[in-house]
Design a protein around this motif. Structure first.
Motif, mmCIF file in Angstrom:
data_model
loop_
_atom_site.group_PDB
_atom_site.id
_atom_site.type_symbol
_atom_site.label_atom_id
_atom_site.label_comp_id
_atom_site.label_asym_id
_atom_site.label_seq_id
_atom_site.Cartn_x
_atom_site.Cartn_y
_atom_site.Cartn_z
ATOM 1 N N UNK A 1 0.872 -1.182 0.000
ATOM 2 C CA UNK A 1 0.000 0.000 0.000
ATOM 3 C C UNK A 1 0.900 1.221 0.000
ATOM 4 N N UNK A 2 0.654 2.140 -0.936
ATOM 5 C CA UNK A 2 1.510 3.326 -1.102
ATOM 6 C C UNK A 2 0.631 4.569 -1.225
ATOM 7 N N UNK A 3 1.065 5.650 -0.584
ATOM 8 C CA UNK A 3 0.465 6.975 -0.773
ATOM 9 C C UNK A 3 1.611 7.964 -1.000
ATOM 10 N N UNK A 4 1.625 8.572 -2.181
ATOM 11 C CA UNK A 4 2.662 9.539 -2.527
ATOM 12 C C UNK A 4 2.074 10.913 -2.780
ATOM 13 N N UNK A 5 2.765 11.927 -2.277
ATOM 14 C CA UNK A 5 2.571 13.318 -2.719
ATOM 15 C C UNK A 5 3.936 13.721 -3.290
ATOM 16 N N UNK A 6 4.005 13.827 -4.637
ATOM 17 C CA UNK A 6 5.300 14.018 -5.278
ATOM 18 C C UNK A 6 5.214 14.868 -6.513
#
Length: 331
Positions: A326-331
């Protein structure tokens, strides 16, 4: 939902930088040219991620550019002791790296303080070399004749899109050295997986990804599943590989898990796949630099279940080593 199968080489982007409508679909081989994805547009993301599972260790390398930075990592896990060796690097501005326009069209390299990575196309496969303090590996990921890979173009919009190649169940062999002790990466018991990514991403995104490789019931099995990030795009990154033949799953899958209780078996179902995933280790990564942040739980474990081969019998599998994340990115 049935996606279009691409059967001839095609460019990912138009001359104006937008996604090429003729590239939207999926293929059994990495036939999409991504040379139009370069630096300087602010949203470009390019990476090569390789993971190798062995009876004793799990190895991983990443070479990547997110436009404003080069981000690399080498990671080694001793499965018995759960001790890890790792080194990451974020190089701003992005420099001292190479990323080819396509799979096997050239080398990928990343260099930074205390880190050196090379991904080299060779006859019959790909050489994976990585070095950090107290750990290194040299692995050959063979490409068997007729082996198929899942290549998918996922369009969020004309200006936000991703091309991904998920290549599972690649036979691996070589060695890994930790603290001066060398261990075999034994042929027939070790497997490599590639995640090749090129695209222009939204700022805030969440995803699931799962992969597994191994032999069960006399069949070579590759599991490739994803979720969340493809919803509403008309594309999926779901497939099962049976003895080198790719079977595309066009449906979005249902993921049932609780990351707060990550050891509880996960369930991933749909499109003829009924799979459970039982984790034994959670690789936790947290980064928060304000505007840029990332939260990843990559759980390693074993896959079991069935896959209904279209036009054929259901294939059962058990003990397939891999991961779900599970991944959550702000990039």
């Amino acid at each position: 939902m049935t996606e279009r199968e691409l059967t001839a080489p095609v460019a990912l982007t138009l001359p104006n930088g937008r996604v090429n409508p003729d590239a939207i679909g999926w293929a059994r081989q990495p036939i999409v040219d991504t040379s139009g994805i370069g630096r300087g547009r602010g949203r470009n993301k390019r990476w090569e991620y390789w993971n190798v599972t062995t009876p004793t260790h799990i190895l991983a390398l990443t070479v990547s550019s997110i436009d404003y930075a080069a981000v690399h990592e080498v990671w080694v896990l001793d499965r018995a002791t759960e001790r890890t060796w790792s080194q990451g690097a974020t190089v701003i501005p992005a420099r001292d790296f190479e990323l080819p326009a396509g799979v096997e069209t050239g080398p990928a390299r990343g260099r930074a303080k205390d880190l050196d990575i090379e991904v080299l196309p060779e006859e019959g496969g790909t050489r994976l070399r990585a070095r950090i303090p107290d750990a290194s590996f040299d692995v050959f990921a063979a490409l068997p004749a007729g082996h198929e890979r899942l290549a998918v173009v996922v369009p969020w919009s004309a200006t936000r899109f991703q091309y991904t190649v998920k290549d599972v169940a690649r036979p691996a062999s070589g060695s890994v050295t930790v603290d001066g002790v060398t261990h075999d990466v034994p042929a027939g018991e070790s497997w490599a997986v590639l995640d090749h990514g090129r695209g222009r991403w939204p700022y805030d995104i969440r995803w699931n990804w799962g992969a597994g490789s191994g032999v069960s019931g006399g069949h070579t099995i590759g599991i490739q599943v994803g979720g969340r990030w493809t919803e509403g795009t008309g594309s999926t990154e779901n497939a099962a590989l049976v003895d080198g033949r790719l079977h595309k799953i066009h449906d979005e899958l249902e993921w049932d898990y609780d990351i707060a209780e990550w050891r509880r078996p996960w369930r991933i179902t749909g499109g003829g796949l009924a799979a459970s995933f039982t984790p034994f280790y959670d690789k936790v990564t947290r980064t928060n630099l304000g505007i840029v942040a990332s939260r990843t739980d990559q759980c390693f474990g074993h896959w079991a279940g069935t896959f209904a081969v279209p036009g054929g019998d259901a294939v059962r599998f058990d003990g397939i080593l891999g991961w779900a994340e599970e991944v959550h990115n702000r990039w």
